[in-house]
Design an enzyme around this catalytic site. Structure first.
Site, PDB file in Angstrom:
ATOM      1  N   ASP A  15       0.871  -1.176   0.000  1.00  0.00           N
ATOM      2  CA  ASP A  15       0.000   0.000   0.000  1.00  0.00           C
ATOM      3  C   ASP A  15       0.909   1.227   0.000  1.00  0.00           C
ATOM      4  O   ASP A  15       2.130   1.107  -0.229  1.00  0.00           O
ATOM      5  CB  ASP A  15      -0.979  -0.033   1.184  1.00  0.00           C
ATOM      6  CG  ASP A  15      -0.278   0.157   2.528  1.00  0.00           C
ATOM      7  OD1 ASP A  15       0.971   0.186   2.569  1.00  0.00           O
ATOM      8  OD2 ASP A  15      -0.992   0.268   3.550  1.00  0.00           O
ATOM      9  N   GLY A  73       2.335  -0.706   6.258  1.00  0.00           N
ATOM     10  CA  GLY A  73       2.979  -0.031   7.379  1.00  0.00           C
ATOM     11  C   GLY A  73       3.447  -0.997   8.449  1.00  0.00           C
ATOM     12  O   GLY A  73       4.623  -1.036   8.822  1.00  0.00           O
ATOM     13  N   THR A  74       2.526  -1.795   8.972  1.00  0.00           N
ATOM     14  CA  THR A  74       2.860  -2.785   9.996  1.00  0.00           C
ATOM     15  C   THR A  74       3.141  -4.158   9.402  1.00  0.00           C
ATOM     16  O   THR A  74       3.711  -5.021  10.079  1.00  0.00           O
ATOM     17  CB  THR A  74       1.686  -2.970  10.973  1.00  0.00           C
ATOM     18  OG1 THR A  74       0.545  -3.421  10.210  1.00  0.00           O
ATOM     19  CG2 THR A  74       1.337  -1.680  11.687  1.00  0.00           C
ATOM     20  N   GLY A  75       2.650  -4.396   8.215  1.00  0.00           N
ATOM     21  CA  GLY A  75       2.692  -5.730   7.596  1.00  0.00           C
ATOM     22  C   GLY A  75       1.473  -6.564   7.936  1.00  0.00           C
ATOM     23  O   GLY A  75       1.190  -7.552   7.263  1.00  0.00           O
ATOM     24  N   HIS A 105      10.755 -23.825   8.087  1.00  0.00           N
ATOM     25  CA  HIS A 105       9.706 -24.560   8.806  1.00  0.00           C
ATOM     26  C   HIS A 105       8.324 -24.435   8.166  1.00  0.00           C
ATOM     27  O   HIS A 105       7.519 -25.354   8.290  1.00  0.00           O
ATOM     28  CB  HIS A 105       9.602 -24.061  10.257  1.00  0.00           C
ATOM     29  CG  HIS A 105      10.777 -24.462  11.099  1.00  0.00           C
ATOM     30  ND1 HIS A 105      10.778 -24.344  12.472  1.00  0.00           N
ATOM     31  CD2 HIS A 105      11.990 -24.963  10.771  1.00  0.00           C
ATOM     32  CE1 HIS A 105      11.941 -24.771  12.950  1.00  0.00           C
ATOM     33  NE2 HIS A 105      12.705 -25.134  11.930  1.00  0.00           N
ATOM     34  N   ASN A 106       8.030 -23.282   7.567  1.00  0.00           N
ATOM     35  CA  ASN A 106       6.662 -23.023   7.094  1.00  0.00           C
ATOM     36  C   ASN A 106       6.542 -22.990   5.575  1.00  0.00           C
ATOM     37  O   ASN A 106       5.439 -22.806   5.063  1.00  0.00           O
ATOM     38  CB  ASN A 106       6.143 -21.690   7.663  1.00  0.00           C
ATOM     39  CG  ASN A 106       6.373 -21.564   9.150  1.00  0.00           C
ATOM     40  OD1 ASN A 106       7.126 -20.702   9.595  1.00  0.00           O
ATOM     41  ND2 ASN A 106       5.771 -22.423   9.943  1.00  0.00           N
ATOM     42  N   ARG A 139       9.440 -33.290   9.046  1.00  0.00           N
ATOM     43  CA  ARG A 139       8.269 -33.140   9.924  1.00  0.00           C
ATOM     44  C   ARG A 139       7.467 -31.882   9.596  1.00  0.00           C
ATOM     45  O   ARG A 139       6.264 -31.813   9.867  1.00  0.00           O
ATOM     46  CB  ARG A 139       8.700 -33.129  11.394  1.00  0.00           C
ATOM     47  CG  ARG A 139       9.491 -31.900  11.811  1.00  0.00           C
ATOM     48  CD  ARG A 139      10.063 -32.055  13.215  1.00  0.00           C
ATOM     49  NE  ARG A 139      10.659 -30.834  13.716  1.00  0.00           N
ATOM     50  CZ  ARG A 139      11.879 -30.397  13.376  1.00  0.00           C
ATOM     51  NH1 ARG A 139      12.609 -31.078  12.507  1.00  0.00           N
ATOM     52  NH2 ARG A 139      12.358 -29.274  13.902  1.00  0.00           N
ATOM     53  N   ARG A 143       3.017 -30.696   8.667  1.00  0.00           N
ATOM     54  CA  ARG A 143       2.365 -29.549   9.319  1.00  0.00           C
ATOM     55  C   ARG A 143       1.908 -28.528   8.288  1.00  0.00           C
ATOM     56  O   ARG A 143       0.805 -27.985   8.382  1.00  0.00           O
ATOM     57  CB  ARG A 143       3.339 -28.913  10.318  1.00  0.00           C
ATOM     58  CG  ARG A 143       3.673 -29.862  11.458  1.00  0.00           C
ATOM     59  CD  ARG A 143       4.885 -29.449  12.245  1.00  0.00           C
ATOM     60  NE  ARG A 143       5.223 -30.465  13.242  1.00  0.00           N
ATOM     61  CZ  ARG A 143       6.348 -30.487  13.939  1.00  0.00           C
ATOM     62  NH1 ARG A 143       7.258 -29.530  13.757  1.00  0.00           N
ATOM     63  NH2 ARG A 143       6.586 -31.446  14.802  1.00  0.00           N
TER      64      ARG A 143
HETATM   65  C1  RB5 Z   1      -1.822   2.547   6.588  1.00  0.00           C
HETATM   66  O1  RB5 Z   1      -1.907   3.716   7.330  1.00  0.00           O
HETATM   67  C2  RB5 Z   1      -1.663   1.348   7.494  1.00  0.00           C
HETATM   68  O2  RB5 Z   1      -2.829   1.149   8.244  1.00  0.00           O
HETATM   69  C3  RB5 Z   1      -1.335   0.116   6.694  1.00  0.00           C
HETATM   70  O3  RB5 Z   1      -0.178   0.345   5.958  1.00  0.00           O
HETATM   71  C4  RB5 Z   1      -1.070  -1.130   7.491  1.00  0.00           C
HETATM   72  O4  RB5 Z   1      -0.176  -0.893   8.532  1.00  0.00           O
HETATM   73  C5  RB5 Z   1      -2.236  -1.898   7.901  1.00  0.00           C
HETATM   74  O5  RB5 Z   1      -2.138  -3.013   8.437  1.00  0.00           O
END
Ligand code: RB5
Length: 150
Positions: A15, A73-75, A105-106, A139, A143
């Protein structure tokens, strides 16, 4: 070792919060001769991550692209969206050990980065580890096979 295959491109999506990092990663990959399939966004203008995550997930899920690299932003938002797809195992990684374990592992097929919480240099280190770490199988195979809903 690389998980890349010559017939597939790396799928990218973000984004607005991940846009600059996506561009940095695209430039790095292309400078290494690695082809990318960029699903946007294409500017820092505010947008909604699912609009880019769903097409990116479909490209990886269908086998057209492999692997994917996604960031917001946070992922978290983009990882939640990607993981709605049964064939996607998207892993949110903020250090190289997490990226290595997500592959070993994943068998993660999408790397997700928290763009507002790690510097670009760190993100590139994480990308390099993710792209060069094979799945361990054994293993972990059983999973991983139990993750998707039938
Ligand atoms: C955008 O402001 C922010 O919410 C987005 O990038 C993200 O972190 C959402 O999970």
């Amino acid at each position: 070792m690389t998980i890349l295959t010559p017939d597939k491109k790396v799928a990218l999506c973000s984004d607005h919060a991940g846009y600059e990092l996506k561009q940095t990663i695209a430039q790095y990959l292309q400078s290494e001769g690695i082809a990318v399939d960029d699903f946007g966004t294409n500017s820092s203008e505010s947008c909604d991550y699912p609009d880019f995550a769903h097409p990116c997930a479909e490209a990886v899920e269908s086998g057209r692209d492999y692997p994917g690299i996604a960031m917001c932003g946070t992922g978290n938002g983009i990882a939640m969206t990607l993981n709605k797809h049964q064939g996607i195992r998207a892993a949110l990684c903020w250090d190289t050990d997490l990226a290595r374990l997500a592959r070993e592992h994943n068998d993660a097929n999408v790397l997700v980065l928290p763009a507002r919480f790690i510097p670009a240099e760190k993100a590139l280190e994480i990308v390099k580890v993710f792209l060069s770490t094979p799945f361990e199988g054994g293993r972990h195979q059983r999973r991983v096979e139990k993750i998707a809903l039938k």
